[in-house]
Design a protein around this motif. Structure first.
Motif, PDB file in Angstrom:
ATOM      1  N   HIS A   8      42.256 148.799 -12.695  1.00 30.86           N
ATOM      2  CA  HIS A   8      42.309 150.250 -13.355  1.00 30.86           C
ATOM      3  C   HIS A   8      43.404 150.912 -12.654  1.00 30.86           C
ATOM      4  O   HIS A   8      43.519 151.205 -11.601  1.00 30.86           O
ATOM      5  CB  HIS A   8      41.099 150.683 -13.268  1.00 30.86           C
ATOM      6  CG  HIS A   8      39.927 150.200 -14.066  1.00 30.86           C
ATOM      7  ND1 HIS A   8      39.926 149.948 -15.264  1.00 30.86           N
ATOM      8  CD2 HIS A   8      38.673 149.600 -13.647  1.00 30.86           C
ATOM      9  CE1 HIS A   8      38.794 149.315 -15.871  1.00 30.86           C
ATOM     10  NE2 HIS A   8      38.204 149.181 -14.900  1.00 30.86           N
ATOM     11  N   SER A   9      44.403 151.566 -13.600  1.00 31.20           N
ATOM     12  CA  SER A   9      45.492 152.324 -13.445  1.00 31.20           C
ATOM     13  C   SER A   9      44.878 153.747 -12.330  1.00 31.20           C
ATOM     14  O   SER A   9      45.653 153.997 -11.590  1.00 31.20           O
ATOM     15  CB  SER A   9      46.202 152.754 -14.514  1.00 31.20           C
ATOM     16  OG  SER A   9      45.383 153.492 -15.580  1.00 31.20           O
ATOM     17  N   LEU A  19      50.538 149.960 -19.756  1.00 33.03           N
ATOM     18  CA  LEU A  19      49.591 150.081 -18.708  1.00 33.03           C
ATOM     19  C   LEU A  19      50.284 150.530 -17.550  1.00 33.03           C
ATOM     20  O   LEU A  19      49.938 151.290 -16.605  1.00 33.03           O
ATOM     21  CB  LEU A  19      48.698 148.967 -18.602  1.00 33.03           C
ATOM     22  CG  LEU A  19      47.785 148.620 -19.633  1.00 33.03           C
ATOM     23  CD1 LEU A  19      46.760 147.353 -19.378  1.00 33.03           C
ATOM     24  CD2 LEU A  19      46.993 149.501 -20.191  1.00 33.03           C
ATOM     25  N   GLU A  72      42.207 148.220 -20.383  1.00 33.39           N
ATOM     26  CA  GLU A  72      42.355 147.473 -19.124  1.00 33.39           C
ATOM     27  C   GLU A  72      41.508 146.418 -18.963  1.00 33.39           C
ATOM     28  O   GLU A  72      41.875 145.419 -18.104  1.00 33.39           O
ATOM     29  CB  GLU A  72      42.425 148.594 -18.208  1.00 33.39           C
ATOM     30  CG  GLU A  72      43.619 149.608 -18.259  1.00 33.39           C
ATOM     31  CD  GLU A  72      43.195 150.683 -16.980  1.00 33.39           C
ATOM     32  OE1 GLU A  72      44.427 151.367 -16.644  1.00 33.39           O
ATOM     33  OE2 GLU A  72      42.209 151.043 -16.837  1.00 33.39           O
TER      34      GLU A  72
END
Length: 240
Positions: free
Chosen positions: A47-48, A233, A196
């Motif tokens: 996850h960003s 992303l 994601e």
């Protein structure tokens, strides 16, 4: 009066910390640990938002341990976090509690074509928009994904080897180049974390996912509303 304000900062910090902790636990259902530092490590590639605030969150984990374990009494903390620290962890907690919709990071509008479309028409879109992904549809829905890499390969083969001219080429002439290019679909109400997760699933399976196409209900038979690539992303990580 100042003491009450400090106590509220600590309580706010702990509430926000627990929101982030629970979110990571929910997103790590197959893991055996509930340790905050380990969950950070596990969720870092997934996850960003974890990548973006990783070092802050590591620091908050240490701060939380100090606040909780060094309490003098119930609701009485030996130390208090700075207001800016509290505001930042609350901001992170709000992002995991109310994530962005997938359409907020998707490329829109989506240009999609039928196989009998001239390749020249696609090249005109690339020239004007610099797009690189084009879903190909028939009357029943999605068939395959035409990419700029496919087009480059076809042009190199035909222009250098004296094959078909661009003017005569149809999208269908490039279909053989799309093998092993995977595409998934997601509904328009999906959030960025679910998208994601889709990319992460393919990564763990050692398969390259070219794009997630957003449609009304996440069905391949529906027309595309947005399209998300791995590059989209990456751009999330760079946002302030």
């Amino acid at each position: 009066m100042a003491v009450i304000q400090n106590e509220k900062r600590s309580e706010r910090f702990e509430v926000a910390f627990n929101q982030i902790h629970r979110w990571m636990q929910r997103n790590s259902r197959n893991e055996t640990t509930d340790k905050f530092s380990e969950l950070l490590r596990i969720n870092y590639p997934r996850h960003s938002i974890i990548r973006k605030y990783y070092h802050d969150l590591k620091m908050y984990g240490r701060l939380r341990n100090s606040l909780v374990h060094d309490k003098i009494a119930l609701d009485f903390y030996i130390a208090e976090p700075h207001e800016k620290v509290v505001e930042k962890i609350e901001m992170i907690a709000s992002q995991v509690s109310d994530p962005k919709n997938s359409l907020e990071i998707a490329t829109r509008p989506v240009f999609y074509f039928k196989e009998d479309t001239s390749l020249v028409d696609v090249l005109k879109i690339i020239q004007k928009r610099a797009y690189s992904q084009f879903p190909v549809y028939d009357d029943n829905g999605f068939k395959w994904l035409l990419t700029s890499n496919c087009i480059a390969q076809w042009l190199a083969s035909n222009l250098l080897e004296g094959g078909r001219t661009i003017e005569d080429a149809k999208i269908s002439d490039l279909e053989y180049l799309h093998s092993k290019r995977f595409v998934e679909f997601a509904p328009k109400n999906s959030d960025i974390f679910s998208v994601e997760d889709i990319f992460e699933k393919y990564h763990l399976e050692n398969r390259k996912l070219e794009a997630v196409v957003i449609t009304e209900n996440g069905k391949a038979s529906e027309r595309p509303i947005g399209i998300i690539t791995p590059w989209d992303l990456v751009e999330i990580d760079a946002l302030d």
